[in-house]
Design an enzyme around this catalytic site. Structure first.
Site, short mmCIF file in Angstrom:
data_model
loop_
_atom_site.label_atom_id
_atom_site.label_comp_id
_atom_site.label_asym_id
_atom_site.label_seq_id
_atom_site.Cartn_x
_atom_site.Cartn_y
_atom_site.Cartn_z
N LYS A 101 -11.72 -2.56 18.16
CA LYS A 101 -10.35 -3.04 18.39
C LYS A 101 -10.00 -3.07 19.87
CE LYS A 101 -8.75 -2.61 13.89
NZ LYS A 101 -7.82 -3.39 13.10
N PHE A 147 -4.39 3.60 14.77
CA PHE A 147 -4.66 4.60 13.74
C PHE A 147 -5.88 4.13 12.97
CE2 PHE A 147 -1.46 7.96 12.95
CZ PHE A 147 -0.72 7.78 14.10
N PRO A 171 -3.97 -11.75 10.11
CA PRO A 171 -4.33 -11.59 11.53
C PRO A 171 -4.33 -10.11 11.88
CG PRO A 171 -2.05 -12.32 11.32
CD PRO A 171 -2.65 -12.36 9.94
N ASP A 172 -5.22 -9.72 12.78
CA ASP A 172 -5.18 -8.36 13.30
C ASP A 172 -4.04 -8.30 14.32
OD1 ASP A 172 -5.93 -5.84 14.72
OD2 ASP A 172 -7.62 -5.99 13.35
N ILE A 173 -3.38 -7.16 14.42
CA ILE A 173 -2.29 -7.02 15.39
C ILE A 173 -2.77 -6.18 16.58
CG2 ILE A 173 0.09 -6.26 15.73
CD1 ILE A 173 0.44 -6.56 12.64
N ASN A 190 0.85 -1.20 0.00
CA ASN A 190 0.00 0.00 0.00
C ASN A 190 0.89 1.24 0.00
OD1 ASN A 190 0.51 0.84 2.84
ND2 ASN A 190 -0.44 -1.14 3.27
N LYS A 219 8.34 -18.24 -9.41
CA LYS A 219 7.74 -17.10 -10.10
C LYS A 219 6.59 -17.58 -11.00
CE LYS A 219 8.76 -13.44 -13.29
NZ LYS A 219 9.50 -13.17 -14.50
N1 CTP Z 1 -4.17 -2.98 12.15
C1 CTP Z 1 -3.57 -4.08 12.71
N2 CTP Z 1 -3.60 -5.28 12.08
C2 CTP Z 1 -4.26 -5.43 10.92
C3 CTP Z 1 -4.92 -4.31 10.34
C4 CTP Z 1 -4.84 -3.10 10.99
O1 CTP Z 1 -2.96 -3.95 13.77
N3 CTP Z 1 -4.28 -6.62 10.33
C5 CTP Z 1 -4.11 -1.73 12.90
C6 CTP Z 1 -3.46 -0.57 12.16
O2 CTP Z 1 -2.08 -0.49 12.47
C7 CTP Z 1 -4.23 0.61 12.73
C8 CTP Z 1 -5.60 0.05 13.02
O3 CTP Z 1 -5.46 -1.36 13.13
O4 CTP Z 1 -3.69 1.05 13.95
C9 CTP Z 1 -6.64 0.34 11.99
O5 CTP Z 1 -6.15 0.06 10.71
P1 CTP Z 1 -7.07 0.30 9.43
O6 CTP Z 1 -6.35 -0.16 8.23
O7 CTP Z 1 -7.60 1.71 9.47
O8 CTP Z 1 -8.31 -0.61 9.79
P2 CTP Z 1 -8.66 -2.11 9.51
O9 CTP Z 1 -8.55 -2.89 10.77
O10 CTP Z 1 -7.87 -2.60 8.37
O11 CTP Z 1 -10.21 -1.97 9.16
P3 CTP Z 1 -10.93 -1.55 7.78
O12 CTP Z 1 -10.10 -2.15 6.68
O13 CTP Z 1 -12.25 -2.15 7.93
O14 CTP Z 1 -10.95 -0.05 7.75
#
Ligand code: CTP
Length: 397
Positions: free
Chosen positions: A341, A323, A303-305, A208, A286
């Site tokens: 979160k 953020f 995974p979410d962090i 991104n 590749k």
């Molecule tokens: N974040 C995280 N792990 C992920 C995705 C996001 O820890 N897999 C954290 C980012 O570092 C940020 C917050 O979650 O602090 C929100 O990130 P954002 O991209 O705005 O949200 P998403 O959780 O991806 O939700 P959405 O895509 O529905 O907006």
């Protein structure tokens, strides 16, 4: 900022020792006193005379120099400084530190001291990457030794890669951060930053537009207030800050593992733009164009962090800050995200391309806490970082 600070500078035996001469000048310009220790190998690269002339005092070289012992014993020498700086820190000196050797003056001082130690490693890229050195780095970090560098670049030996000693001014900033007597002294902070790269095959990835600028500025601002900062960063455009512990990562899963390893911390700021999805089975080879049509990429959620760290029972940081990068209904989405979160604060920003925020030098944020939404005026990312760091300091102290 360094006025009347006492630095004990250990100069190891590496070609980068010539930069330590400039480092001495820079430190003295800022009002620090520098007591030099030169290893035997160090004398192959710089002379005791030039070191002592620049420091304005004698060079300590030998453990068994009786005059030194009469004037100042090695134990006292190791403890009379505000900070011990090892520059260059060779692979050999690092290995001696890990194993607690006391075989020469430098290693004895490092073993006998209870003063904080900052090292600026310098070595050939293969030596830096060797498993033995990597193990030693882990141990030194766990022992609380602070690192500055090494940098990546052309090396005196003709190779390219990590291993170049940091530049004198980078070492000065790291020293200033170590000695900062700010409100966050003694606090450990975690900052995630940058994008993540999710592999499609060995040569392609999904990413991104995050430059890492805001996360980097936050790490610097926290460090300037005296915090010890672990900076977990995906592949960013801006250089990582000096004077903090940098943990480079690639994918979201690498970032999660690095974050878990960094715990416990007093506060965590999740500024990284983590990819939500990865390719379910990235190809080991590749992908080739084929007669059978286009490749079909299947996605899997990463995974979410932030969420699991916010929901920890044990080891939850006292303050968890996320953020929210949004393109519409910024405050409503970010407020819902804070609840979902489980973090304490959310720094929300509008990342529509026309705002110029993603990849730009300014930010326009709304801070969302349990008390509601607080609009901050548009300002530089450095100014946002400073204001956020001050708020963190106020909340923790
Ligand atoms: N974040 C995280 N792990 C992920 C995705 C996001 O820890 N897999 C954290 C980012 O570092 C940020 C917050 O979650 O602090 C929100 O990130 P954002 O991209 O705005 O949200 P998403 O959780 O991806 O939700 P959405 O895509 O529905 O907006």
């Amino acid at each position: 900022m360094l006025a009347s600070k006492r630095i004990l500078l250990i100069i190891g035996g590496g070609i980068a020792a010539y930069k330590s001469l400039d480092l001495i000048r820079r430190l003295r310009e800022r009002g620090a006193s520098v007591t030099p220790v030169l290893t035997r190998a160090g004398t192959e690269f710089v002379t005791p005379l030039s070191v002592s002339a620049l420091c304005g005092q004698k060079v300590f070289q030998d453990l068994f120099d009786l005059t030194d012992e009469a004037e100042m014993g090695h134990i006292e020498l190791s403890r009379s400084a505000d900070l011990i700086v090892v520059a260059p820190a060779t692979a050999d000196l690092m290995a001696k530190m890990v194993n607690g050797h006391a075989s020469d003056l430098a290693s004895t001082l490092l073993l006998a001291t209870d003063t904080p130690v900052l090292i600026a490693p310098a070595m050939n890229v293969r030596m830096w990457q060797h498993l033995a050195t990597q193990r030693n780095i882990e141990t030194l970090l766990a022992d609380g030794i602070a690192f500055v560098g090494p940098n990546e670049g052309d090396m005196a030996c003709g190779e390219y890669g990590p291993g170049r000693m940091s530049e004198p001014l980078e070492i000065v900033s790291a020293i200033e951060a170590q000695l900062a007597n700010g409100p966050l002294r003694g606090k450990k902070m975690l900052v995630t930053s940058g994008p993540t790269h999710e592999p499609i095959d060995p040569v392609r990835y999904i990413a991104n537009r995050s430059s890492g600028a805001q996360g980097t500025a936050i790490a610097k601002a926290l460090s300037a207030l005296g915090a010890e900062v672990v900076f977990v960063s995906g592949p960013a455009d801006v250089p990582a800050p000096s004077g903090v512990q940098v943990v480079p990562v690639g994918s979201a899963r690498d970032m999660l593992a690095a974050v878990q390893r960094a715990l416990p911390v007093d506060a965590a700021v999740f500024a990284a733009a983590v990819a939500d999805w990865r390719v379910a089975s990235a190809s080991e080879t590749k992908l080739k164009k084929s007669q059978n049509g286009l490749p079909k990429l299947e996605f899997q959620e990463n995974p979410d962090i932030l969420a699991p760290i916010s929901h920890l029972n044990r080891d939850r940081p006292e303050l968890v800050i996320g953020f929210a990068a949004e393109t519409d209904d910024v405050v409503a989405h970010a407020t819902a995200k804070r609840d979902r979160k489980g973090c304490d604060w959310i720094v929300a920003n509008d990342v529509r391309p026309e705002t110029g925020i993603m990849g730009g030098s300014e930010n326009d944020v709304t801070l969302i806490t349990k008390d509601g939404a607080e609009d901050w005026p548009r300002m530089s990312k450095d100014a946002v970082a400073k204001r956020l760091a001050d708020r963190i300091a106020a909340a923790l102290t």
